[in-house]
Design an enzyme around this catalytic site. Structure first.
Site, PDB file in Angstrom:
ATOM      1  N   LYS A 111     -11.946 -45.489 -13.918  1.00  0.00           N
ATOM      2  CA  LYS A 111     -10.500 -45.874 -13.670  1.00  0.00           C
ATOM      3  C   LYS A 111     -10.516 -47.434 -13.458  1.00  0.00           C
ATOM      4  O   LYS A 111     -11.097 -47.660 -12.496  1.00  0.00           O
ATOM      5  CB  LYS A 111      -9.487 -45.139 -12.604  1.00  0.00           C
ATOM      6  CG  LYS A 111      -9.715 -43.618 -13.040  1.00  0.00           C
ATOM      7  CD  LYS A 111      -8.659 -42.952 -11.736  1.00  0.00           C
ATOM      8  CE  LYS A 111      -8.581 -41.592 -11.833  1.00  0.00           C
ATOM      9  NZ  LYS A 111      -8.275 -40.786 -10.629  1.00  0.00           N
ATOM     10  N   SER A 156      -7.026 -37.158  -7.498  1.00  0.00           N
ATOM     11  CA  SER A 156      -8.144 -36.188  -7.302  1.00  0.00           C
ATOM     12  C   SER A 156      -9.286 -37.147  -6.398  1.00  0.00           C
ATOM     13  O   SER A 156      -9.681 -37.921  -6.945  1.00  0.00           O
ATOM     14  CB  SER A 156      -8.676 -35.881  -8.657  1.00  0.00           C
ATOM     15  OG  SER A 156      -9.040 -37.159  -9.487  1.00  0.00           O
ATOM     16  N   LYS A 209      -3.259 -48.366  -9.823  1.00  0.00           N
ATOM     17  CA  LYS A 209      -3.128 -47.783  -8.388  1.00  0.00           C
ATOM     18  C   LYS A 209      -4.229 -48.119  -7.506  1.00  0.00           C
ATOM     19  O   LYS A 209      -3.732 -48.104  -6.159  1.00  0.00           O
ATOM     20  CB  LYS A 209      -2.986 -46.236  -8.477  1.00  0.00           C
ATOM     21  CG  LYS A 209      -4.195 -45.477  -9.289  1.00  0.00           C
ATOM     22  CD  LYS A 209      -5.067 -45.070  -8.193  1.00  0.00           C
ATOM     23  CE  LYS A 209      -6.355 -44.439  -8.986  1.00  0.00           C
ATOM     24  NZ  LYS A 209      -7.420 -44.011  -7.901  1.00  0.00           N
ATOM     25  N   ASP A 262      -1.156 -40.132  -8.605  1.00  0.00           N
ATOM     26  CA  ASP A 262      -2.576 -40.916  -8.429  1.00  0.00           C
ATOM     27  C   ASP A 262      -2.141 -41.944  -7.224  1.00  0.00           C
ATOM     28  O   ASP A 262      -2.900 -42.403  -6.549  1.00  0.00           O
ATOM     29  CB  ASP A 262      -3.138 -41.369  -9.614  1.00  0.00           C
ATOM     30  CG  ASP A 262      -4.642 -41.337  -9.346  1.00  0.00           C
ATOM     31  OD1 ASP A 262      -4.997 -41.077  -8.515  1.00  0.00           O
ATOM     32  OD2 ASP A 262      -5.419 -41.730 -10.460  1.00  0.00           O
ATOM     33  N   ARG A 273     -10.960 -44.982  -0.861  1.00  0.00           N
ATOM     34  CA  ARG A 273     -11.928 -45.987  -0.932  1.00  0.00           C
ATOM     35  C   ARG A 273     -11.149 -47.351  -0.783  1.00  0.00           C
ATOM     36  O   ARG A 273     -11.165 -48.337  -0.084  1.00  0.00           O
ATOM     37  CB  ARG A 273     -13.148 -46.134  -1.712  1.00  0.00           C
ATOM     38  CG  ARG A 273     -14.067 -44.990  -1.574  1.00  0.00           C
ATOM     39  CD  ARG A 273     -15.273 -45.328  -2.676  1.00  0.00           C
ATOM     40  NE  ARG A 273     -15.036 -45.205  -3.859  1.00  0.00           N
ATOM     41  CZ  ARG A 273     -14.916 -44.247  -4.665  1.00  0.00           C
ATOM     42  NH1 ARG A 273     -15.099 -43.009  -3.980  1.00  0.00           N
ATOM     43  NH2 ARG A 273     -14.641 -44.194  -5.929  1.00  0.00           N
ATOM     44  N   ASN A 274     -10.156 -47.527  -1.803  1.00  0.00           N
ATOM     45  CA  ASN A 274      -9.434 -48.664  -1.963  1.00  0.00           C
ATOM     46  C   ASN A 274      -8.358 -49.070  -0.774  1.00  0.00           C
ATOM     47  O   ASN A 274      -8.305 -49.972  -0.195  1.00  0.00           O
ATOM     48  CB  ASN A 274      -8.604 -48.387  -3.114  1.00  0.00           C
ATOM     49  CG  ASN A 274      -9.465 -48.740  -4.573  1.00  0.00           C
ATOM     50  OD1 ASN A 274     -10.088 -49.677  -4.897  1.00  0.00           O
ATOM     51  ND2 ASN A 274      -9.832 -47.589  -5.170  1.00  0.00           N
ATOM     52  N   VAL A 297     -18.026 -47.631  -4.721  1.00  0.00           N
ATOM     53  CA  VAL A 297     -17.494 -48.400  -5.480  1.00  0.00           C
ATOM     54  C   VAL A 297     -16.113 -48.285  -5.083  1.00  0.00           C
ATOM     55  O   VAL A 297     -15.534 -47.256  -5.051  1.00  0.00           O
ATOM     56  CB  VAL A 297     -17.753 -48.202  -7.122  1.00  0.00           C
ATOM     57  CG1 VAL A 297     -16.683 -49.168  -7.630  1.00  0.00           C
ATOM     58  CG2 VAL A 297     -19.254 -48.497  -7.273  1.00  0.00           C
ATOM     59  N   GLU A 299     -13.005 -49.651  -7.225  1.00  0.00           N
ATOM     60  CA  GLU A 299     -12.393 -50.358  -8.398  1.00  0.00           C
ATOM     61  C   GLU A 299     -11.299 -51.452  -8.202  1.00  0.00           C
ATOM     62  O   GLU A 299     -11.349 -52.125  -8.945  1.00  0.00           O
ATOM     63  CB  GLU A 299     -12.262 -49.266  -9.463  1.00  0.00           C
ATOM     64  CG  GLU A 299     -13.336 -48.399  -9.733  1.00  0.00           C
ATOM     65  CD  GLU A 299     -14.241 -49.219 -10.842  1.00  0.00           C
ATOM     66  OE1 GLU A 299     -14.072 -50.516 -11.072  1.00  0.00           O
ATOM     67  OE2 GLU A 299     -15.226 -48.429 -11.406  1.00  0.00           O
TER      68      GLU A 299
END
EC number: 1.1.1.94
Length: 351
Positions: A111, A156, A209, A262, A273-274, A297, A299
């Protein structure tokens, strides 16, 4: 069905574990192979029958097969019915190019947007200037136009999928054959897969997102309250939808799993993580410190600028995403990002 998952990170491992685990108890049985480029990693996975780095404590089902080593990929592709790319967006161009003559359905899990330099180089080679990065379906259109491909996306967390906790995903592709293959491969008692032909909308939702989740993490880290979080998520959804529609997506896609679903998960979940990046920035960490502490990561950090560039090229206003970019670039402090958003001129809600 024979399924090859390329990439043994958290999400690729989780999907392979889920599919192989369900296959062991339900007919017809799928034969699932998890492939990694690093032969040493594969040897560790085989010895431990687990991916301790990304999914500690999750044992591999007996049915899950493991293969690896860069030279072995052509052999691994032979006889497969479905190929899943579970790699970062940065690896998509090379992989899709190498798979351009594959006859079976291919789908990716990543993504985000490709780095602008990579896309610009490809565009320059085709005499078509492109100052921003591309989503994976756009990369496929450049390097593997005849490949029947799509994306598996939606709200997810890898750990929950690997544990077999209830999850719903979206299989998006312009090719009905690809959507059907993804549903057949992964729809089960723990994983519900919905088909959608709006691949543009699904990819935009999956990419944007991540950027918005950084903003909501910042909001929570500054302890601005639940009202502020709800406002950011709602206005973020409006930004996402505006960009998606401008790129050719259907507006209703963004009220579904790959849009609102999402976004809510990534913006509020503790496994995000974001969101964690935003929390750490609010605590005074530098971006480098925040990224290093994740070990995975995020993203949103890498595609935020491209989201804003794509929006600007289309005349789409995305103030939340713009504030995230300014924050990541170090041009403003966390409190200033909030002040910028709250100080904007009044406007109608649906704008």
């Amino acid at each position: 069905m024979k399924i090859l998952v390329i990439g043994a990170g958290a999400w690729g491992t989780a999907l392979a574990v889920n599919a192989a685990g369900v296959a062991a108890h339900h007919a017809p049985r799928h034969q699932v192979t998890l492939w990694a480029r690093d032969r040493g990693l594969v040897q560790a996975l085989q010895a431990e029958r687990a991916n301790q780095r990304y999914l500690p404590g999750v044992a591999f089902p007996e049915a899950l097969q493991l293969q690896g080593g860069e030279a072995t990929l052509p052999q691994a592709l032979i006889g497969q019915d479905l190929i899943i790319l579970a790699t970062p967006v940065s690896a998509a161009r090379g992989l899709l190019q190498s798979l351009q003559h594959v006859k079976v359905p291919v789908a990716w899990l990543s993504k985000g947007f490709e780095a602008p330099l990579a896309s610009s180089a490809a565009a320059s080679a085709s005499s078509n200037s492109q100052p921003f990065g591309l989503m994976v379906h756009e990369i496929r259109a450049q390097v593997a136009i005849n490949l029947r491909a799509g994306v598996l996306s939606g709200p997810s967390f890898a750990l929950e999928v690997a544990r077999g906790q209830p999850t719903a995903l979206v299989a998006a592709s312009e090719h009905a054959e690809v959507r059907e293959a993804l549903v057949q491969a992964f729809h089960s008692s723990t994983l519900r897969v919905y088909a959608n032909d709006d691949i543009v909308g699904v990819e935009v939702g999956g990419a944007v997102k991540n950027v918005l989740a950084i903003a909501t993490g910042l909001c929570d880290g500054l302890q601005l309250g639940l009202n502020a979080r709800a406002a950011l998520i709602t206005r973020g959804l409006a930004e996402m939808t505006r960009l998606g529609v401008a790129l050719g997506a259907r507006a209703e896609t963004f009220t579904g799993l790959s849009g609102l679903g999402d976004l809510v998960l990534t913006a509020t979940g503790d496994l995000s993580r974001n969101r964690k990046v935003g929390l750490l920035l609010a605590q005074g960490k530098t971006l480098a410190e925040a990224v290093e502490s994740l070990g995975h990561v995020a993203e949103g950090v890498y595609c935020a600028r491209t989201v804003v560039q794509r929006a600007a090229s289309l005349g789409v206003e995305m103030p939340i995403a713009q504030s995230v970019v300014a924050l990541l670039d170090g041009r403003i402090l966390p409190a200033q990002a909030v002040a910028l958003l709250m100080g904007r001129d009044p406007t109608a809600e649906l704008n």
